[in-house]
Design a protein around this motif. Structure first.
Motif, PDB file in Angstrom:
ATOM      1  N   ALA A 114      -1.791   4.488   4.264  1.00 14.98           N
ATOM      2  CA  ALA A 114      -2.049   4.819   2.925  1.00 14.98           C
ATOM      3  C   ALA A 114      -3.185   5.605   2.946  1.00 14.98           C
ATOM      4  O   ALA A 114      -3.281   6.268   1.951  1.00 14.98           O
ATOM      5  CB  ALA A 114      -1.845   3.668   2.162  1.00 14.98           C
TER       6      ALA A 114
ATOM      7  N   TYR B  50       4.064  15.069   6.957  1.00 17.69           N
ATOM      8  CA  TYR B  50       4.895  14.008   7.082  1.00 17.69           C
ATOM      9  C   TYR B  50       4.257  12.552   7.585  1.00 17.69           C
ATOM     10  O   TYR B  50       3.647  12.546   8.625  1.00 17.69           O
ATOM     11  CB  TYR B  50       6.002  14.162   7.828  1.00 17.69           C
ATOM     12  N   ASP B  51       4.519  11.453   7.063  1.00 23.05           N
ATOM     13  CA  ASP B  51       4.146  10.068   7.563  1.00 23.05           C
ATOM     14  C   ASP B  51       5.086   9.848   8.365  1.00 23.05           C
ATOM     15  O   ASP B  51       5.991   9.712   8.129  1.00 23.05           O
ATOM     16  CB  ASP B  51       4.053   9.107   6.116  1.00 23.05           C
TER      17      ASP B  51
ATOM     18  N   ARG C 252      10.407  12.987  -6.607  1.00 24.35           N
ATOM     19  CA  ARG C 252       9.531  13.579  -5.257  1.00 24.35           C
ATOM     20  C   ARG C 252       8.598  14.632  -5.662  1.00 24.35           C
ATOM     21  O   ARG C 252       7.784  14.996  -4.737  1.00 24.35           O
ATOM     22  CB  ARG C 252      10.331  14.058  -4.205  1.00 24.35           C
TER      23      ARG C 252
ATOM     24  N   PHE D 206       3.391   8.345  -5.805  1.00 24.87           N
ATOM     25  CA  PHE D 206       3.813   8.955  -4.548  1.00 24.87           C
ATOM     26  C   PHE D 206       4.058   7.858  -3.584  1.00 24.87           C
ATOM     27  O   PHE D 206       5.177   7.986  -2.779  1.00 24.87           O
ATOM     28  CB  PHE D 206       3.315  10.325  -3.893  1.00 24.87           C
ATOM     29  N   LEU D 207       2.974   7.286  -3.142  1.00 24.23           N
ATOM     30  CA  LEU D 207       3.022   6.120  -2.238  1.00 24.23           C
ATOM     31  C   LEU D 207       3.811   5.047  -2.156  1.00 24.23           C
ATOM     32  O   LEU D 207       4.326   4.583  -1.229  1.00 24.23           O
ATOM     33  CB  LEU D 207       1.449   5.919  -1.931  1.00 24.23           C
ATOM     34  N   LEU D 208       4.004   4.890  -3.634  1.00 24.69           N
ATOM     35  CA  LEU D 208       5.235   3.751  -3.845  1.00 24.69           C
ATOM     36  C   LEU D 208       6.319   4.369  -4.251  1.00 24.69           C
ATOM     37  O   LEU D 208       7.108   3.567  -4.863  1.00 24.69           O
ATOM     38  CB  LEU D 208       4.534   2.718  -4.480  1.00 24.69           C
ATOM     39  N   SER D 209       6.844   5.482  -3.713  1.00 23.80           N
ATOM     40  CA  SER D 209       7.857   6.145  -4.394  1.00 23.80           C
ATOM     41  C   SER D 209       9.032   5.323  -4.172  1.00 23.80           C
ATOM     42  O   SER D 209      10.173   5.259  -5.124  1.00 23.80           O
ATOM     43  CB  SER D 209       8.086   7.663  -4.144  1.00 23.80           C
ATOM     44  N   ASN D 210       9.390   4.606  -3.088  1.00 25.03           N
ATOM     45  CA  ASN D 210      10.816   3.831  -2.702  1.00 25.03           C
ATOM     46  C   ASN D 210      10.882   2.682  -3.689  1.00 25.03           C
ATOM     47  O   ASN D 210      12.061   2.643  -4.227  1.00 25.03           O
ATOM     48  CB  ASN D 210      10.644   3.502  -1.589  1.00 25.03           C
TER      49      ASN D 210
ATOM     50  N   GLN E  84       7.619   8.202  10.492  1.00 22.74           N
ATOM     51  CA  GLN E  84       8.810   7.226  10.053  1.00 22.74           C
ATOM     52  C   GLN E  84       9.316   6.662  11.733  1.00 22.74           C
ATOM     53  O   GLN E  84       9.595   7.584  12.530  1.00 22.74           O
ATOM     54  CB  GLN E  84       9.817   7.998   9.588  1.00 22.74           C
TER      55      GLN E  84
ATOM     56  N   ARG F  46       0.985  -1.440  -0.024  1.00 22.58           N
ATOM     57  CA  ARG F  46      -0.142  -0.104  -0.029  1.00 22.58           C
ATOM     58  C   ARG F  46       0.871   1.090   0.208  1.00 22.58           C
ATOM     59  O   ARG F  46       0.481   2.219  -0.428  1.00 22.58           O
ATOM     60  CB  ARG F  46      -0.814   0.118   1.275  1.00 22.58           C
ATOM     61  N   LYS F  47       1.988   1.055   0.753  1.00 20.48           N
ATOM     62  CA  LYS F  47       2.510   2.462   0.893  1.00 20.48           C
ATOM     63  C   LYS F  47       4.088   1.933   1.064  1.00 20.48           C
ATOM     64  O   LYS F  47       4.432   1.229   1.725  1.00 20.48           O
ATOM     65  CB  LYS F  47       2.300   2.794   2.347  1.00 20.48           C
ATOM     66  N   ASP F  48       5.025   2.743   0.421  1.00 23.81           N
ATOM     67  CA  ASP F  48       6.434   2.669   0.765  1.00 23.81           C
ATOM     68  C   ASP F  48       7.048   4.029   0.168  1.00 23.81           C
ATOM     69  O   ASP F  48       7.552   4.282  -1.036  1.00 23.81           O
ATOM     70  CB  ASP F  48       7.069   1.438  -0.148  1.00 23.81           C
ATOM     71  N   VAL F  49       6.971   5.080   1.189  1.00 22.52           N
ATOM     72  CA  VAL F  49       7.468   6.026   1.022  1.00 22.52           C
ATOM     73  C   VAL F  49       8.079   6.708   2.161  1.00 22.52           C
ATOM     74  O   VAL F  49       7.893   6.615   3.353  1.00 22.52           O
ATOM     75  CB  VAL F  49       6.356   7.197   0.410  1.00 22.52           C
ATOM     76  N   LEU F  50       9.211   7.399   1.970  1.00 20.21           N
ATOM     77  CA  LEU F  50      10.022   7.962   2.973  1.00 20.21           C
ATOM     78  C   LEU F  50       9.631   9.788   3.211  1.00 20.21           C
ATOM     79  O   LEU F  50       9.685  10.497   1.997  1.00 20.21           O
ATOM     80  CB  LEU F  50      11.537   8.083   2.780  1.00 20.21           C
ATOM     81  N   ALA F  51       9.160   9.960   4.062  1.00 23.13           N
ATOM     82  CA  ALA F  51       8.237  11.089   4.261  1.00 23.13           C
ATOM     83  C   ALA F  51       9.128  12.306   3.966  1.00 23.13           C
ATOM     84  O   ALA F  51       8.928  13.238   3.282  1.00 23.13           O
ATOM     85  CB  ALA F  51       7.692  11.350   5.482  1.00 23.13           C
ATOM     86  N   LYS F  52      10.435  12.490   4.666  1.00 25.91           N
ATOM     87  CA  LYS F  52      10.857  13.767   4.781  1.00 25.91           C
ATOM     88  C   LYS F  52      12.523  13.818   4.564  1.00 25.91           C
ATOM     89  O   LYS F  52      13.120  12.830   4.968  1.00 25.91           O
ATOM     90  CB  LYS F  52      10.778  14.434   5.958  1.00 25.91           C
TER      91      LYS F  52
END
Lengths: 728, 482
Positions: free
Chosen positions: B289, B261-262, B391, B466-470, B264, A675-681
């Protein structure tokens, strides 16, 4: 007594540290002195152990070797177990040790011993009469200290100077040293003077794993005697047993040696009893030793001279030399290690390999001591090496007989066997571009490994690769690791398979080592699978658990006998396919590491087998196909899909994973999408940490194989081996 | 939509032998996007190049026009924070005025700025300054003034420069904010994080909801024309209702900019020891998400542009300072643990106060090698550019990527993204930023030359990409460094 107890661990630690530092002499001395100070308040050793005398002598000699300074008024130290009367058989009881120190006037005899050692070392290439030659090998279970003992023998005979000593000299490959096992055998010629008579001792090392039992048998055939080294706290293991039987079959004189008697858990008398009962070997003159500490080494050397018979003097006969090892050298071609059984061989001789039929000129012959040293001629009874610009080890296989081209021996030596791979797997480069590199690498490895077989294999899921055959699982792992490490390849290895014999409807018999190539159901009449006889030695507490394991693996119980009050031997017949997976790991974990095993191939047997296929995201993945017994198909299918779900990382979309028999889906799982794999900042513009994470993620992807749209990691292709828990 | 000026420049990328095998040897032309538009010429209106850079100078070798200043002081450490900070304890803002720890630090910081050598002559004035932390608003304005004066005398600061400061509720009043504004601070980044008392408490924040409302009030009454609200999503025990409320109150407060910010979970933090990502009381992946999508939708509906993975702004209120990061422009950094990017080299300062002080001493003594070499690895540079530009909603400028790193790797990149274009995670745009359809792409992908010509930008979709940017960026890394 309280006080003693408190001090003992320190003493032991010091002592162990000391022994590890075998090279820097001054350090060793300093340590010794330190331990002296520490122990000055200790009472002198008491207890009249019957090996007392031996130990003192040995230590003295070793200490001499370490000393660079003139020998006078040196202090020596030695280890003495303090026996209490009732704890000999107790595993749990920790014996107390004490370092005994005494100032000794070095007697002239000691000094001459020391010099004699140096001279013997220097003269070790000199010829001795045949009756002064002793050829022997060491039989030991992994970790029972074979390599350490070999090192010590080399050191004490002056074959290797202390300062040149690398730990475990005999294991040459990095891989061997890392794994602490011997894969390729080596040999060493030593000179030992007994009662003024020089002897030539040839140690022929043997590989310590069941995959290489043929090589072991050839090494043993090159000897007249063997040291049976058993860990005094562990006892006899199945592997040792198998090799001792091989030695006895070859009529070798076997000298029992109990190693590691310095360890707190050592129970030499229990182990002696075990050797006598299990092997039927007279242990009345077994040698107690600690290779690590140099205890009992002289006794071993003396026993080799006194008890092992010399080789027969048959130098006059036509040449017959037994190859017990060979390896490929990039500059000189194959180097052959051999024992001259009959006749003599000279540099420049035209020689013939009787099994391969190839002939060459011997460019160079020499002895191993332990490095290669050239000599002009080798006679019956001697051990040496030869280089003859031989292109591949397949031309000079272990077990082959070398004879003269001009004066052929009538018969080759007995016991030669072609290598038969027992275990097969597919090797595929993760990056298709590496296919030619993989082929080159396999060809190069094969120059050095006649047991390695390979042929190209193509699969729609995996692309181009090779189906490779190995002697066993360890052999497979070693080859895979060498390919990755030495040839820098990134590989996917498929789960190992055995060779099935398929009887087709038309009456023909097809050998099939690749589950995905199994003839279709309608075309086959029956399938036969290879069977092995397996013998396990275990402490009695684990009998139940091991029986359960064997039965789950379709084992057929053949017998059980108690070899001592506490240890038993279990015999089963089971399909090889059930053994090539994690059987050995299971055996070890279920017995807390105490059980050992040995197996031998006994033939083929018809079985009710079917092929299980796997679909990932709707695509058939051939390398995941597996052949299973009909009764196990559903449970394996369920477990396999579950395991794959665990092993395959979540993708950007939902991925169904299915197990099928033919077109019928028997188990199904689904991998949900990430669902989600993002580094926020990126705090304050510091992107370095984030970049590192992304690089790691990218590197992880590179190690995976893309099956359609799905990235599948290497572990997934081995999933079928990891089902144990779920299937049971 | 962002439209930016493109000024084509020539540059020679110095490449290491290793990357030559990956990327074709050529003299690439570097196209530079210039984000620091003066306020009179808004980015989306501008059509003229603002700065003429001399040919032969790659943009990363230009004098930095941005400076990050780290002011590490906080009242206490928040439970999610693994940043180089200095916790002052519960000192009231008044007594903090003469706190020797702050005084000493500012002195060292000023010495660092003064000891920083520049090879740039003349040095154009700074266009952005960013005070980050820590909690910069804990530093007395007169000390902030000293820092700005030092920067001004060292590099110069544009009259219309963006000067941002991170401020926490409860650390400033009208007077302090007015003082700061008087010094030139013209953008405030307010660290609200959440609008729920229990969440603020659970995060270990040094303020409550009351202080949040007061701070918003102060910002409004002081007439700060450009301010940002910072929020954190996926906090422990955060419910969907709470997140909805936070987003609603944010929109009502009418900031020009919102950062979301999500959360971490970092290893060496209190949260790191308490929680496992994806496990209760943290929201599941799916839930988190969903929070991200909610923010994107709610703020989008309120006319905020989602111009970067975690940044939203009203038209023309993008954070210019942060934007220099995304377009790989150089920037200075001063202070504890801060990371600079000068001459193509990233350098991180020590994270411990004592080490940092030694570092400044060594810098003064000329003993610090900032590693500003001419040798910039082409592959590393390509990865930086991909990772940073993905990004942004603008995405990767395809033409300049081709020119800098060769068509082979650029074409490969398009091909690796083909499935993700079809799944809606990646968007291909032409030079006019029109989205290329799946059918168009299917035919383009058969012809490398057309692919090169037709594609103007590659970007990740909002919110799915964006959600799967990594995942998506690491695919690009695999192409750049196979």
């Amino acid at each position: 007594m309280q006080k003693d107890n408190g001090q003992c661990p320190d003493v032991q630690n010091l002592w162990f540290t000391n022994s590890k530092l075998s090279q820097p002499t001054t350090t060793a001395m300093t340590m010794a002195t330190t331990s002296l100070k520490l122990l000055s308040s200790q009472p002198p050793p008491h207890g009249n152990h019957h090996h007392h005398h031996h130990r003192t002598t040995t230590t003295t000699i070793l200490s001499h070797n370490r000393l660079p300074i003139p020998l006078s008024n040196r202090t020596f130290y030695s280890l003495q177990p303090l026996h209490s009367s009732n704890n000999n058989y107790s595993r749990t009881h920790r014996r107390r040790y004490r370092v005994c120190c005494k100032a000794v006037d070095v007697k002239p005899k000691d000094a001459s011993d020391f010099e004699a050692t140096a001279i013997a070392g220097r003269d070790r290439l000199l010829k001795v009469p045949t009756e002064k030659i002793r050829n022997f090998s060491i039989i030991a279970h992994i970790d029972h200290g074979k390599s350490t003992l070999a090192d010590k023998l080399l050191q004490v005979t002056g074959t290797v100077q202390t300062r040149e000593m690398k730990e475990q000299f005999l294991d040459n490959m990095d891989l061997e040293r890392e794994r602490g096992i011997t894969i390729k055998l080596q040999a060493a010629r030593m000179r030992f003077v007994q009662d003024g008579e020089p002897y030539c001792l040839n140690l022929i090392d043997t590989p310590g794993h069941v995959d290489f039992s043929y090589e072991v048998s050839r090494s043993l055939a090159a000897c007249e005697g063997a040291l049976l080294v058993v860990d005094a706290s562990q006892g006899v293991e199945a592997q040792t047993l198998a090799n001792v039987y091989l030695a006895l079959e070859n009529n070798l004189e076997v000298i029992p040696v109990l190693n590691k008697i310095d360890l707190p858990g050592a129970e030499p008398s229990r182990v002696v009893q075990e050797i006598e009962e299990v092997i039927g070997l007279d242990c009345s003159n077994a040698i107690y030793c600690s290779a690590k500490e140099g205890i009992g080494i002289n006794e071993i050397l003396t026993a080799i001279v006194q008890r092992i018979p010399p080789p027969p003097d048959s130098a006059g006969r036509p040449l017959r030399a037994l190859i017990f090892d060979s390896y490929y050298d990039a500059y000189r071609g194959v180097i052959v290690y051999f024992r001259v059984i009959d006749g003599t061989v000279k540099k420049g001789d035209r020689i013939l390999f009787m099994a391969s039929g190839k002939d060459y000129y011997a460019d160079e012959i020499g002895v191993l001591s332990p490095n290669q040293q050239q000599v002009d001629e080798l006679y019956a009874g001697e051990v040496g090496y030869m280089s003859a610009s031989i292109r591949s080890v397949a031309d000079a296989r272990v077990g082959d007989t070398i004879t003269h081209y001009g004066r052929k021996a009538e018969e080759s030596l007995p016991g030669y066997k072609e290598a038969t791979p027992m275990v097969f797997c597919g090797l595929f480069p993760v990056d298709a571009d590496q296919f030619p590199d993989l082929r080159d690498a396999l060809e190069k490895l094969q120059l050095n490994d006649a047991a390695l077989k390979f042929e190209p294999e193509t699969s729609s899921a995996m692309g181009f690769g090779f189906r490779c055959g190995f002697l066993g699982l360890l052999h497979m792992e070693i080859v895979q690791e060498r390919l990755e490490r030495e040839y820098n390849l990134t590989l996917i290895t498929t789960a190992p398979s055995v060779v099935y014999r398929v009887h087709c409807v038309g009456g023909e018999i097809v050998e099939c080592s690749n589950p995905s190539a199994l003839p279709e159901q309608g075309k086959r009449k029956s399938i036969e699978e290879p069977m092995v006889k397996i013998e396990m030695l275990t402490p009695k507490d684990y009998i139940g658990s091991l029986m359960e394991l064997s039965q789950d693996r379709r084992g057929d119980f053949k017998g059980m006998k108690f070899i001592t009050e506490t240890r038993a031997s279990l015999t089963y017949e089971m399909p090889l396919a059930e053994m090539v997976g994690d059987f050995f790991d299971q055996l070890k974990s279920r017995s807390k590491g105490y059980a050992s095993m040995e197996y031998s191939f006994i033939g083929y047997k018809e079985s009710d087998l079917i092929k299980l296929d796997v679909l990932i995201n709707g695509d058939g993945v051939e390398p995941l196909s597996t052949i299973v017994h009909k009764d196990k198909a559903y449970s394996v299918g369920r477990a396999l899909t579950q395991k794959l779900k665990e092993l395959i990382p979540r993708q950007m979309f939902k991925v169904p994973i299915q197990a099928c028999i033919g077109t019928k889906v028997i188990a199904s799982e689904s991998l949900s999408a990430i669902r989600k794999d993002v580094l926020a900042k990126c705090y304050g513009g510091d992107i370095s940490r984030k970049k590192k994470l992304l690089k790691k993620q990218a590197a992880g992807k590179k190690r995976m194989k893309a099956i359609g749209k799905v990235d599948v990691p290497q572990e997934a292709f081995m999933a079928v081996l990891k089902l144990e828990k779920e299937v049971l | 939509m962002l439209k930016s000026t493109i000024a084509p420049m020539l540059l020679t990328l110095h490449s290491k032998t290793k990357s030559n095998t990956i990327l074709p040897l050529k003299t690439p032309v570097f196209c530079t996007l210039l984000p620091q538009s003066p306020p009179t010429v808004r980015r989306n209106a501008s059509t003229n190049p603002l700065t003429i850079e001399t040919p032969e100078t790659p943009s990363y070798k230009l004098p930095p026009a941005s400076a990050y200043i780290h002011l590490p002081f906080c009242r206490k450490r928040c439970h999610y924070c693994d940043f180089p900070i200095v916790a002052l304890g519960s000192t009231s803002p008044e007594t903090a005025d003469d706190d020797p720890r702050i005084l000493n630090y500012i002195n060292t910081l000023i010495r660092e700025i003064e000891a920083t050598k520049t090879h740039f002559d003349p040095h154009p004035p700074l266009q952005t300054v960013f005070f980050g932390g820590g909690t910069p608003s804990l530093v007395p304005p007169r000390l902030v003034a000293k820092v700005l004066d030092t920067l001004r005398s060292r590099f110069g600061i544009c009259l219309d420069a963006e000067i941002s400061m991170e401020m926490d509720p409860g650390t400033f009043d009208d007077r302090k904010l007015k003082d700061l504004m008087g010094l030139g601070v013209n953008r405030v980044s307010l660290g609200v994080q959440a609008f729920q008392e229990e969440l603020l408490k659970a995060c270990g924040r040094a303020h409550g909801v009351k202080e949040v409302h007061e701070a918003i009030e102060i910002i409004g009454s002081c007439g700060v024309g450009n301010w940002s609200m910072d929020l954190i999503s996926s906090l422990p025990n955060q419910t969907q209702e709470m997140w909805e409320e936070s987003l609603r109150l944010t929109v009502e407060a009418q900031p020009n900019h919102v950062s979301v910010y999500d959360l971490q979970i970092e290893k060496d933090t209190k949260f790191g020891s308490l929680y496992t990502p994806g496990e209760f009381p943290l929201p599941s992946d799916t839930q988190s998400a969903k929070f991200y999508r909610m923010a994107s939708r709610t703020l989008g509906e309120a006319n905020y542009n989602h111009y970067e993975v975690s940044s939203y702004s009203k038209s023309s209120f993008e954070c210019k300072h942060n934007y220099t990061y995304w377009i790989n422009k150089p920037f200075y950094a001063f202070g504890l643990g801060s990371a600079s990017y000068i001459n193509g080299t990233r350098y991180s300062r020590p994270k411990k106060l004592k080490d940092y002080t030694n570092y400044v001493k060594n810098l003064e003594d000329g003993l610090v090698d900032l590693g500003e070499e001419d040798d910039v690895d082409e592959g590393e540079m390509a990865m930086d550019i991909v990772m940073l530009s993905f990004r942004t909603s603008k995405g990767l400028e395809f033409k300049s990527f081709v020119e800098d790193f060769g068509s082979e790797v650029a074409v490969e990149l398009c091909k690796v993204y083909e499935p993700y274009m079809k799944s809606g995670h990646v968007l291909f745009l032409d030079d006019q930023r029109r989205e290329i359809t799946e059918d168009e792409f299917s035919s383009l992908v058969l012809d490398d030359e057309r692919l090169e010509n037709e594609i103007g930008f590659i970007r990740l979709s909002d919110p799915d990409g964006f959600l799967l940017s990594n995942e998506l960026i690491s695919l690009a890394f695999g192409v750049i460094d196979p």
